[in-house]
Design a protein around this motif. Structure first.
Motif, PDB file in Angstrom:
ATOM      1  N   MET A 155      -2.581  67.105  24.255  1.00  0.00           N
ATOM      2  CA  MET A 155      -3.232  65.850  23.971  1.00  0.00           C
ATOM      3  C   MET A 155      -3.135  64.896  25.164  1.00  0.00           C
ATOM      4  SD  MET A 155      -2.620  63.416  20.760  1.00  0.00           S
ATOM      5  CE  MET A 155      -2.241  61.749  21.133  1.00  0.00           C
ATOM      6  N   PHE A 156      -1.945  64.854  25.786  1.00  0.00           N
ATOM      7  CA  PHE A 156      -1.798  63.983  26.950  1.00  0.00           C
ATOM      8  C   PHE A 156      -2.605  64.497  28.137  1.00  0.00           C
ATOM      9  CE2 PHE A 156       2.124  62.493  24.804  1.00  0.00           C
ATOM     10  CZ  PHE A 156       1.820  61.146  24.806  1.00  0.00           C
ATOM     11  N   ILE A 173      -5.577  65.871  27.994  1.00  0.00           N
ATOM     12  CA  ILE A 173      -6.953  65.418  27.779  1.00  0.00           C
ATOM     13  C   ILE A 173      -7.078  63.938  28.120  1.00  0.00           C
ATOM     14  CG2 ILE A 173      -8.744  65.058  26.032  1.00  0.00           C
ATOM     15  CD1 ILE A 173      -7.633  67.578  24.634  1.00  0.00           C
ATOM     16  N   ALA A 174      -6.090  63.149  27.704  1.00  0.00           N
ATOM     17  CA  ALA A 174      -6.110  61.712  28.033  1.00  0.00           C
ATOM     18  C   ALA A 174      -6.012  61.506  29.540  1.00  0.00           C
ATOM     19  CB  ALA A 174      -4.961  61.001  27.326  1.00  0.00           C
ATOM     20  N   PHE A 189       0.518  60.419  32.020  1.00  0.00           N
ATOM     21  CA  PHE A 189       0.074  61.324  30.962  1.00  0.00           C
ATOM     22  C   PHE A 189       0.312  62.789  31.334  1.00  0.00           C
ATOM     23  CE2 PHE A 189      -3.206  58.132  29.149  1.00  0.00           C
ATOM     24  CZ  PHE A 189      -2.213  57.549  28.389  1.00  0.00           C
ATOM     25  N   HIS A 191       2.780  65.363  29.365  1.00  0.00           N
ATOM     26  CA  HIS A 191       2.267  66.652  28.893  1.00  0.00           C
ATOM     27  C   HIS A 191       3.150  67.795  29.386  1.00  0.00           C
ATOM     28  CE1 HIS A 191      -0.470  69.871  27.842  1.00  0.00           C
ATOM     29  NE2 HIS A 191      -0.418  70.277  29.093  1.00  0.00           N
ATOM     30  N   GLY A 240       3.684  65.448  22.801  1.00  0.00           N
ATOM     31  CA  GLY A 240       2.318  65.553  22.328  1.00  0.00           C
ATOM     32  C   GLY A 240       1.856  66.961  22.061  1.00  0.00           C
ATOM     33  N   THR A 241       2.778  67.911  22.047  1.00  0.00           N
ATOM     34  CA  THR A 241       2.387  69.285  21.747  1.00  0.00           C
ATOM     35  C   THR A 241       2.371  69.500  20.247  1.00  0.00           C
ATOM     36  OG1 THR A 241       4.665  70.017  21.929  1.00  0.00           O
ATOM     37  CG2 THR A 241       3.323  70.151  23.905  1.00  0.00           C
ATOM     38  N   ALA A 242       1.749  70.548  19.820  1.00  0.00           N
ATOM     39  CA  ALA A 242       1.594  70.799  18.393  1.00  0.00           C
ATOM     40  C   ALA A 242       2.825  71.446  17.777  1.00  0.00           C
ATOM     41  CB  ALA A 242       0.378  71.695  18.155  1.00  0.00           C
TER      42      ALA A 242
END
Length: 64
Positions: free
Chosen positions: A1-2, A4-5, A38, A42, A47-49
């Motif tokens: 997610m980070f 992509i940001a 960011f 990451h 921010g990982t699943a």
């Protein structure tokens, strides 16, 4: 997610640099710094699943 940001922030930084857009709050250096933040978050695993309970060690223990 980070990641992509960070890609979005780096894209904005590139567009701002190419168009010579600058303001007091968001200039080129600020966007690059936020993008690097960011990326580092990451790479650090934020921010990982995956959950801390569903790590590799717990999966290995249940298969025994």
């Amino acid at each position: 997610m980070f990641a992509i940001a960070a890609a979005i922030v780096f894209g904005l930084a590139l567009l701002f640099d190419l168009a010579d857009v600058s303001s007091d709050a968001f200039d080129y250096a600020t966007l690059v710094t936020v993008g690097l933040l960011f990326i580092s978050l990451h790479l650090a695993g934020f921010g990982t699943a995956t959950n801390w309970r569903s790590g590799w060690n717990n999966r290995r223990r249940t298969r025994r």
